[in-house]
Design an enzyme around this catalytic site. Sequence first.
Site, PDB file in Angstrom:
ATOM      1  N   GLU A   1       0.818  -1.216   0.000  1.00 42.74           N
ATOM      2  CA  GLU A   1       0.000   0.000   0.000  1.00 42.74           C
ATOM      3  C   GLU A   1       0.850   1.264   0.000  1.00 42.74           C
ATOM      4  OE1 GLU A   1      -0.851  -2.739   1.542  1.00 42.74           O
ATOM      5  OE2 GLU A   1      -2.902  -3.115   0.919  1.00 42.74           O
TER       6      GLU A   1
ATOM      7  N   HIS B   1     -10.776  -6.701   8.553  1.00 41.89           N
ATOM      8  CA  HIS B   1     -11.393  -6.214   7.308  1.00 41.89           C
ATOM      9  C   HIS B   1     -12.650  -5.400   7.576  1.00 41.89           C
ATOM     10  CE1 HIS B   1      -8.985  -9.678   6.141  1.00 41.89           C
ATOM     11  NE2 HIS B   1      -8.997  -9.228   4.890  1.00 41.89           N
TER      12      HIS B   1
END
Lengths: 328, 385
Positions: A62, A131
């Site tokens: 990321e 998540h």
Amino acid sequence: MTTRRMTYREAVREALRESLTRDKRVFLMGEDVNRYGGAYACSLGLPAEFGDERIRDAPLSESAFVGAGIGAALGGMRPIVEIMTINFSLLALDQIVNSAATLRHMSGGQFSVPIVIRMATGAGRQLAAQHSHSLEGWYGHIPGIRVLAPATVADARGMLWPALMNPDPVVIMEHATLYNEEDELPTEGDMSVDIGKAAKRREGADATVIAHSACVKKALDAADMLASEGINCEVIDLRILRPLDDETIIASVRKTHRAIIVDEAWRSGSLAAEISSRITEQAFYDLDAPVARVCGAEVPIPYPRHLELAALPQPQSIAAAVRKAMRR
Amino acid sequence: MIEFKMPSLGADMEAATLVEWFKAPGDRVERGDIIALVETQKGAIEIEVFNEGIIGEQRIQPGRKVPVGTVLATIVGPAEEEASIPAVKTTKPVEPRPQERLTRAEEAPAPATPPSLRITPAARRRAAALGISPESLAPGSDGIIGLAQVPTGPERAHRRGAGLDLDEMRKAIGAAMVRSHRDIPHYWVMHAIDATPLFEWLETQNAIRPMERRLLYIAPLMKAVALALKQVPELNGHYKDGVFRPSPAVHMGLATALRGGGLIAPAIRDADSRTVDELMDVIAELVPRARLGRLRSSEMTDGTVTLSNLGEGNADSVFPLIYPNQVAIVGCGTACPRPWVVGNAVAIRQVIQVTLAGDHRVSHGRHAAQFLTRLSELLAHPEGL
């Protein structure tokens, strides 16, 4: 005016397609966006239309690909960077907070970073703690970026293009439970929406329920339940989490005298806390009840269905908070 | 069986909302008992019953708005054993809550003793706007005074629990005054009265009286007006359907300004036969109640004449309009020091300009002059009031 029915997912896809078509500088980058079609299938089919150059798969990294996006924006491109979930965006937080958000200021206005970072957020799909968190409030804390939270199909369709036209970094949070929501949208015309103002989703005189993202729908469900008891809620959809639209919030609270803030995130240090403070700062003398907050339980979001539901604001808990504010 | 109907609480009332029943079927009522609360354009009015008996059926439930004349309940007439049963006290007077002043304590008050007054900011603000003392408000069942516990103000109307809606009240006043101006052939006669003796008398009285027994000049003024009216029956009573009915007693409506622009004139019964002290007590009790929007039906309908006193304003005189179906109204300007001829010299005297508006169908200027002369004489000797 004719309309067509589409899902939130299709609205995001159409917005991507529109942006890619309208401006050659736009490209989409992220994990699995090309071959897999995106974690939530938002870019499914787009590689065939726009090619691998403009729908770019990125490695599990990321910080690197958000950094690359910032560099591309500085170089004159209009990147859309997709991060699978807000949880993973923490890996790129240094790039977003220390680079994207600060560069205009640190360069004395010489550089701007016109990047759009999309990420899925929220719980409700049994994907467990890593998540499912809602960290919108963390981004709402940062000066130099604009934070959008489309709660409706129309906003999912209409926010991307104005976000790309914004000269500064924009973060768009798409709630993972909304992708399958459907609504009617016009078939033609400009779909762009205002990315500066909150929206009043329901008019009411008795209490103001302030929510964003997936909680807007729950707030509206609560308002329906309460309407049958003679309590008329006004439901405000924040839409823009930074900068907050104080004007709409305060005007509504001045009218109803009661505020209930719904936020899926943890209560401590949350966006709900910020809004609550603003209401007491600006509308204290109009209040007829303490500002109430309905927030997520302060635990990592559980995996089991019943525990996950219990950890999140629900229409029943929102309605209970409104009744309490009404002293009923 | 008696039919208890929605009363007409003034020339301007067509309908009202029943807010609450204070009696249940089977309850015994006596003349003068308050049996219901209705909300009108002029605030919440407590409705008294004028018969005795037992409440039969309550045909209208709280929350319904019904026209004047609608049967609200039936009352079964007195049985053999009537008359001796003592009246049941039905109203629950709002106990003023003594406010515990929190001194600038070094520490927060102990959590075990909550502050005696818990009021929300919005409720406090609305109460202040309406001129209501928060201590006079009854808290909700949870001990908190919220907006629901404050009479409705101009900012929002029609909250159950009743109160004042000043916009509605302005409409009602407007309607009554349009009718007055259209239907009543008014004349006005004004006279400047030297009220110095009244003020001197008040000063000596108040100097020797304890604080709570002190008089405001409205009380002796009202007494004098009432006595003067007794001499001129053409100015006191009602004119309805082409007929004037003079009233043997003077029930004086006292025009009371409400904060925010409302105006209401609740009647003080038998103003002519009460002492000045009694009138002071009644005024002291009635005015705050009028401002709270909690008047009784008899106070709305009994007035035979109205007194409009500008009080501490700065206006010299007022030319008022008669409240239908009354036939006169007395308007008093502010008392001011004026140059005044006493004997052959000019002195500074406290002068009130008093205007009498009369209904030409019933009286004329000579009646007014007669009244004003008599009032002038009475105010010259306040000790005799």
